[in-house]
Design an enzyme around this catalytic site. Structure first.
Site, PDB file in Angstrom:
ATOM      1  N   GLY A  67       0.810  -1.213   0.000  1.00 57.44           N
ATOM      2  CA  GLY A  67       0.000   0.000   0.000  1.00 57.44           C
ATOM      3  C   GLY A  67       0.842   1.260   0.000  1.00 57.44           C
ATOM      4  O   GLY A  67       1.881   1.321   0.641  1.00 57.44           O
ATOM      5  N   CYS A  68       0.378   2.291  -0.734  1.00 60.60           N
ATOM      6  CA  CYS A  68       1.070   3.571  -0.738  1.00 60.60           C
ATOM      7  C   CYS A  68       1.052   4.122   0.689  1.00 60.60           C
ATOM      8  O   CYS A  68       0.075   4.024   1.395  1.00 60.60           O
ATOM      9  CB  CYS A  68       0.375   4.560  -1.664  1.00 60.60           C
ATOM     10  SG  CYS A  68      -0.048   3.877  -3.251  1.00 60.60           S
ATOM     11  N   GLY A  69       2.138   4.713   1.110  1.00 56.49           N
ATOM     12  CA  GLY A  69       2.227   5.165   2.477  1.00 56.49           C
ATOM     13  C   GLY A  69       2.503   4.010   3.417  1.00 56.49           C
ATOM     14  O   GLY A  69       2.397   4.129   4.618  1.00 56.49           O
TER      15      GLY A  69
END
Length: 297
Positions: free
Chosen positions: A124-126
């Protein structure tokens, strides 16, 4: 964020949890120097940490814009399977001065230490995180009422047009992902965050708080369809997912096993249907005539 007032809902068994409304500024203006040597102001997303405490026990720190932090926390707990419904929560209080969200449950979370001991850092991004064997617990996932879910190609085009016209942080500042919940081509909710996993958790929280079921809904995301995103959509009961991006092999395998329909590379009138063809009522576009290249003399 937008929500439709006519979304089919099921009432919560008990009273709704108390939630603060601690939305934070979503962008910040800074001065930059561009390639022409000009100094000017631009907006960037205002990412900030939010540490979640459950019954005074520190659980996790989420990096978020803070658009709807209470719904984010509620959806996070649901999608991590730490709670089964919003009925288990008494209150979620967010205080940005201390960058914390205090969750008070009605009966505690059983075996919380054991259930959160193993963490998996996802794609996941972040940098998303899931606890335990969540990604392998497919046998426990059900999509009630989803067998009848269908989508027409014209509805898909209408959905994509609604997204295209949405006034978004991404247009102003970039560097965020957007997620939306649709009934047909009607947008029920839209949210943006620094990570697509945060955005889907926020939608899950909104659905749980308002008793909205997912069987007749479509989930849209600008991010790629990883196993995490597919699993979370399934846990929300939403059988059809549309992404502006592509799908990973693990996301594809998971959706195939769960009987979900995935659309990727979806923008304007273009898309690829990866799984669940039986739910899709195709209305094929006419084939374009091939372009002939004439060699110049």
């Amino acid at each position: 964020m937008s929500a439709g007032s006519t979304a089919r809902a099921r009432p919560l068994a008990g009273r709704k949890p108390f939630l603060t409304a601690a939305g934070a500024p979503l962008t910040r203006e800074i001065a930059i120097l561009d390639e022409f040597g000009e100094r000017r102001g631009i907006h960037i997303p205002a990412e900030r940490p939010l540490t979640v405490y459950v019954d005074k026990r520190e659980l996790v720190t989420l990096m978020t814009l803070g658009a709807s932090p209470e719904l984010l926390v509620l959806g996070y707990l649901l999608n991590q399977r730490l709670i089964a419904s919003a009925d288990e929560i008494d209150a979620i209080t967010v205080d940005w001065e201390v960058e914390a969200a205090a969750v008070q449950t009605r009966g505690g979370i059983g075996d919380i230490d054991a259930r959160t001991a193993r963490r998996i850092v996802t794609t996941g991004c972040g940098q998303g995180t899931v606890f335990g064997d969540l990604l392998t617990a497919l046998d426990a996932v059900r999509l009630p009422g989803a067998q009848a879910a269908r989508i027409r190609q014209g509805t898909l085009h209408g959905l994509l047009e609604v997204v295209r016209q949405q006034n978004s942080i991404h247009r102003k500042a970039g560097s965020v992902h957007g997620c939306a919940l649709f009934r047909g081509a009607e947008m029920l909710m839209f949210i943006e965050d620094v990570g697509r996993h945060n955005a889907i958790d926020t939608i899950a929280g909104w659905m749980a708080l308002n008793g909205v079921e997912g069987a007749d809904k479509v989930f849209y995301t600008t991010g790629r369809l990883t196993s995490e995103m597919v699993m979370k959509s399934a846990q929300m009961g939403v059988p059809i997912i549309v992404s502006r991006n592509g799908v990973t092999a693990m996301g594809y395998d998971m959706a195939s096993k769960l009987g979900m329909t995935l659309f990727g590379r979806a923008s304007n009138r273009h898309f690829l249907c990866y799984t669940g063809f039986e739910r899709f009522d195709a209305e094929p576009e006419p084939q374009r005539a091939p372009v002939r290249v004439v060699a110049g003399g």
